[in-house]
Design a protein around this motif. Sequence first.
Motif, PDB file in Angstrom:
ATOM      1  N   UNK A  18       0.804  -1.236   0.000  1.00  0.00           N
ATOM      2  CA  UNK A  18       0.000   0.000   0.000  1.00  0.00           C
ATOM      3  C   UNK A  18       0.832   1.280   0.000  1.00  0.00           C
ATOM      4  N   UNK A  19       2.051   1.220   0.537  1.00  0.00           N
ATOM      5  CA  UNK A  19       2.957   2.375   0.509  1.00  0.00           C
ATOM      6  C   UNK A  19       4.234   1.949  -0.191  1.00  0.00           C
ATOM      7  N   UNK A  20       4.727   2.790  -1.106  1.00  0.00           N
ATOM      8  CA  UNK A  20       5.902   2.412  -1.890  1.00  0.00           C
ATOM      9  C   UNK A  20       7.028   1.923  -0.985  1.00  0.00           C
ATOM     10  N   UNK A  21       7.387   0.646  -1.083  1.00  0.00           N
ATOM     11  CA  UNK A  21       8.490   0.137  -0.256  1.00  0.00           C
ATOM     12  C   UNK A  21       9.821   0.283  -0.981  1.00  0.00           C
ATOM     13  N   UNK A  22      10.888  -0.077  -0.308  1.00  0.00           N
ATOM     14  CA  UNK A  22      12.184  -0.220  -0.967  1.00  0.00           C
ATOM     15  C   UNK A  22      12.355  -1.702  -1.270  1.00  0.00           C
ATOM     16  N   UNK A  23      12.505  -2.031  -2.541  1.00  0.00           N
ATOM     17  CA  UNK A  23      12.691  -3.417  -2.965  1.00  0.00           C
ATOM     18  C   UNK A  23      14.175  -3.634  -3.243  1.00  0.00           C
ATOM     19  N   UNK A  52      -3.095  -9.127 -15.367  1.00  0.00           N
ATOM     20  CA  UNK A  52      -1.982  -8.251 -15.021  1.00  0.00           C
ATOM     21  C   UNK A  52      -2.247  -7.537 -13.703  1.00  0.00           C
ATOM     22  N   UNK A  53      -1.202  -7.438 -12.903  1.00  0.00           N
ATOM     23  CA  UNK A  53      -1.264  -6.671 -11.655  1.00  0.00           C
ATOM     24  C   UNK A  53      -0.230  -5.563 -11.772  1.00  0.00           C
ATOM     25  N   UNK A  54      -0.699  -4.335 -11.694  1.00  0.00           N
ATOM     26  CA  UNK A  54       0.190  -3.175 -11.834  1.00  0.00           C
ATOM     27  C   UNK A  54       0.300  -2.451 -10.500  1.00  0.00           C
ATOM     28  N   UNK A  55       1.492  -2.043 -10.153  1.00  0.00           N
ATOM     29  CA  UNK A  55       1.704  -1.373  -8.863  1.00  0.00           C
ATOM     30  C   UNK A  55       1.077   0.010  -8.873  1.00  0.00           C
ATOM     31  N   UNK A  56       0.256   0.302  -7.867  1.00  0.00           N
ATOM     32  CA  UNK A  56      -0.276   1.654  -7.716  1.00  0.00           C
ATOM     33  C   UNK A  56       0.777   2.568  -7.103  1.00  0.00           C
ATOM     34  N   UNK A  57       1.634   2.010  -6.278  1.00  0.00           N
ATOM     35  CA  UNK A  57       2.739   2.757  -5.681  1.00  0.00           C
ATOM     36  C   UNK A  57       4.033   2.021  -6.032  1.00  0.00           C
ATOM     37  N   UNK A  58       4.644   2.342  -7.178  1.00  0.00           N
ATOM     38  CA  UNK A  58       5.866   1.621  -7.586  1.00  0.00           C
ATOM     39  C   UNK A  58       6.937   1.663  -6.498  1.00  0.00           C
TER      40      UNK A  58
END
Length: 308
Positions: free
Chosen positions: A125-130, A162-168
């Motif tokens: 839900x919140x852009x993480x660091x990958x 397809x699943x697209x990130x809302x918060x890349x």
Amino acid sequence: MQQEQLQRLQQLLGEQDYIADRSIVMSVYLAMTLRKPLLIEGPAGVGKTEIAKVMARALDTDLIRLQCYEGLDANMALYEWNYQRQLLHLKLDENSTRSLEDREASIFGEQFLLKRPLLQALTHPKAPVLLIDELDRADEEFEAFLLEILSEWQITIPEIGSIRAEEPPYVILTGNRTRELSDAVRRRCFYLWIDYPPYEKELSIVRNKVPDVDAELAGQMCRFMELVRQQKLEKIPGVAETLDWARALAALHQDHLEPSMVEETLGLIFKDRNDVRLVRESLTDFLGRLGIQAKEMKTAEESPTAAN
């Protein structure tokens, strides 16, 4: 304005105990601003992985880590179906009057997905660091699999779509150059090379990370590391080894390097038998170049009783 942002980022990294030079700050800033993956290469133990950790702390977000290895496949990195839960669901649904197609479709929903690091990052839900750590250890096929994620921020699950990130996510990829990464991956990333730090930077890292280490000892240690890295070693020690050594000598209440103590703790610095042997044979020379032997000789000259 940009300078203020760069200074603020450098300050944030500093608050997380990461000593970053200008090139690192600029690379992290551009990767964050333009949302491009940052590929970091360099020798082992120079702080590549640490950048992802401090970014997560500075951004107050989660760090999601994918450790790469030979044989890593999409299932382990992306998702797996929870077969046991699917079977249980079918068992409970045995008396249902629904059609076979409907019952089959019902077991391929997101509730039956076991999310692995990549899918966790895309659906967070919140852009993480990958952090995709040591990508060069994975197979080339896995690199090709990553391309859609790194450029489109989406993946395709055949049963769902397809699943697209809302918060890349903010993506950090690391590599030790055990093999060459593909041009396709490199084109999608900013590139940063981190080398062994110069003396002044390593001294700042040691003083910052190990505050209870003696100041004179820290200086001698960093000079020693600078010297040994100029040798032809099998495994050149990184900053991580310097920090381990500093913590050990601080725990032993050392305030300067002593030949016997250095020899007894070489295993903290060098991880190869031949390297330990080479450094042990040259230890007198290394320490002499640091002035340690000269200091001891001076002390003996000043104390005739001790000399006799």
